[in-house]
Design an enzyme around this catalytic site. Structure first.
Site, PDB file in Angstrom:
ATOM      1  CG  ASN A   9     -25.545   2.326 -67.323  1.00  0.00           C
ATOM      2  OD1 ASN A   9     -26.230   1.646 -68.152  1.00  0.00           O
ATOM      3  ND2 ASN A   9     -25.840   3.501 -67.154  1.00  0.00           N
ATOM      4  CD1 TRP A  10     -22.019  -2.237 -70.974  1.00  0.00           C
ATOM      5  CD2 TRP A  10     -22.995  -4.108 -72.082  1.00  0.00           C
ATOM      6  NE1 TRP A  10     -21.288  -3.511 -71.054  1.00  0.00           N
ATOM      7  CE2 TRP A  10     -22.044  -4.532 -71.493  1.00  0.00           C
ATOM      8  CE3 TRP A  10     -24.133  -4.877 -72.713  1.00  0.00           C
ATOM      9  CZ2 TRP A  10     -21.799  -5.998 -71.677  1.00  0.00           C
ATOM     10  CZ3 TRP A  10     -23.799  -6.230 -72.805  1.00  0.00           C
ATOM     11  CH2 TRP A  10     -22.471  -6.783 -72.381  1.00  0.00           C
ATOM     12  CE  LYS A  11     -23.748   5.781 -69.379  1.00  0.00           C
ATOM     13  NZ  LYS A  11     -23.382   7.201 -68.855  1.00  0.00           N
ATOM     14  CG  HIS A  96     -28.287   6.710 -65.313  1.00  0.00           C
ATOM     15  ND1 HIS A  96     -27.930   7.489 -66.094  1.00  0.00           N
ATOM     16  CD2 HIS A  96     -27.054   5.946 -65.141  1.00  0.00           C
ATOM     17  CE1 HIS A  96     -26.578   7.522 -66.255  1.00  0.00           C
ATOM     18  NE2 HIS A  96     -26.147   6.871 -65.803  1.00  0.00           N
ATOM     19  CD  GLU A  98     -26.584   8.536 -69.361  1.00  0.00           C
ATOM     20  OE1 GLU A  98     -27.054   7.448 -69.964  1.00  0.00           O
ATOM     21  OE2 GLU A  98     -25.449   8.996 -69.264  1.00  0.00           O
ATOM     22  CD  GLU A 168     -23.661   6.666 -62.125  1.00  0.00           C
ATOM     23  OE1 GLU A 168     -22.860   5.919 -62.621  1.00  0.00           O
ATOM     24  OE2 GLU A 168     -24.869   6.758 -62.825  1.00  0.00           O
ATOM     25  N   GLY A 174     -19.421  10.421 -68.053  1.00  0.00           N
ATOM     26  CA  GLY A 174     -19.006  10.490 -69.568  1.00  0.00           C
ATOM     27  C   GLY A 174     -18.187  11.561 -69.715  1.00  0.00           C
ATOM     28  CB  SER A 213     -15.220   9.735 -65.594  1.00  0.00           C
ATOM     29  OG  SER A 213     -15.812  10.263 -66.301  1.00  0.00           O
ATOM     30  N   GLY A 234     -19.762   3.243 -66.848  1.00  0.00           N
ATOM     31  CA  GLY A 234     -20.393   3.125 -68.444  1.00  0.00           C
ATOM     32  C   GLY A 234     -19.258   2.886 -69.438  1.00  0.00           C
ATOM     33  N   GLY A 235     -18.828   4.014 -69.893  1.00  0.00           N
ATOM     34  CA  GLY A 235     -17.809   3.674 -71.235  1.00  0.00           C
ATOM     35  C   GLY A 235     -16.687   2.767 -70.995  1.00  0.00           C
TER      36      GLY A 235
HETATM   37  P1  PGA Z   1     -19.337   6.620 -67.369  1.00  0.00           P
HETATM   38  O1  PGA Z   1     -20.775   6.437 -67.091  1.00  0.00           O
HETATM   39  O2  PGA Z   1     -18.495   5.664 -66.642  1.00  0.00           O
HETATM   40  O3  PGA Z   1     -19.290   6.630 -68.861  1.00  0.00           O
HETATM   41  O4  PGA Z   1     -18.659   8.059 -66.930  1.00  0.00           O
HETATM   42  C1  PGA Z   1     -21.374   5.919 -65.772  1.00  0.00           C
HETATM   43  C2  PGA Z   1     -22.731   5.812 -65.545  1.00  0.00           C
HETATM   44  O5  PGA Z   1     -23.513   6.566 -66.441  1.00  0.00           O
HETATM   45  O6  PGA Z   1     -23.162   5.006 -64.991  1.00  0.00           O
END
Ligand code: PGA
Length: 251
Positions: A9-11, A96, A98, A168, A174, A213, A234-235
């Site tokens: 997930n590149w956000k 998601h 966010e 999640e 993050g 994470s 994500g990251g």
């Molecule tokens: P993260 O993000 O791996 O950077 O914790 C995961 C996500 O939001 O899907």
């Protein structure tokens, strides 16, 4: 048999040119993943979807991070499902945390989006998870159970056959504070149990991912859990080296 799934997930990261370059570099990875019966994908921003899809291996899943449930109309700033389909995009991340936190994405809204996706034969990746406060109050199952029950209310076993769910915990996203594999297993199994109550045996075919994470060092531990079918990352999905390591570590 549920195929493993690794979805980046590149956000709100990467210019279209950067996404395109990543997609080109990831071509051999998609083929490698396929050989090992693993589904591999990335979710770029709307503006990078076309460039990514065009440059990526046909075996690479390219997912959107959101969609609107209406086909067209007066919804400034939104993108509809037919617009995604025109570019060959048939996977969409829904709900998601966010978007739940900053864009008022409710379980009901997620439900409407998933109904539209199912009607279009598309794949929602429905995200659920509790906040730190809810976790500390011991309310994880209550919160996640409600997200599943309200998000999937009224769907049939036929509707959900392509559904993917991602658990999640918000406190792990993050933050580098990943949930233990015991928690991931417990809640992913709980998600499946709730879906079995609602939808019957099809719950055993629905993939449930862990996210929060996930890094190359811990990805294997999560995927060794019987009810964790993959990871939403994500990251650690942003750089091709670490994305490659994530895949290599679960082969
Ligand atoms: P993260 O993000 O791996 O950077 O914790 C995961 C996500 O939001 O899907």
């Amino acid at each position: 048999m549920r195929r493993k799934l690794l979805l980046g997930n590149w956000k709100m990261n990467k210019l279209a040119s950067e996404a395109r370059e990543f997609a080109i570099n990831a071509r051999p990875l998609a083929e490698l993943a396929k050989k090992h019966q693993i589904d591999l994908g990335v979710a770029p921003t709307y503006l990078s979807l076309a460039a990514t899809k065009e440059a990526a291996s046909k075996d690479m899943i390219v997912a959107a991070q959101n969609c609107h449930f209406k086909e067209s109309g007066a919804y400034t700033g939104e993108v509809s499902i037919p617009m995604l389909k025109e570019f060959g995009i048939d996977w969409v991340i829904i709900g998601h945390s966010e978007r739940r936190a900053y864009d008022n994405e409710t379980n009901l809204k997620c439900h409407d989006k998933m109904a539209a996706l199912f009607a279009n034969n598309m794949v929602p990746v429905y995200c659920v998870g509790e906040t730190l406060q809810e976790f500390e109050e011991g309310r994880t199952k209550e919160v996640v159970g409600t997200q599943i029950r309200e998000g999937l209310a009224g769907f049939t076993s036929e509707d959900v056959k392509h559904l993917v769910v991602a658990y999640e915990p918000v406190w792990s996203i993050g933050t580098g504070k990943n949930a233990s594999s015991e928690i991931a297993q417990d809640i992913c199994k709980f998600v499946r149990d709730v879906m079995r109550e609602m939808l019957g045996d099809v719950a055993d075919e629905i993939r449930v991912l862990y996210g929060g994470s996930v890094k190359p060092v811990n990805v294997k531990e999560y995927l060794s859990c019987p009810d964790v079918d993959g990871a939403l990352v994500g990251g650690a999905s942003l750089k091709i080296d670490s994305y490659t390591e994530l895949l290599n570590n679960i082969l």
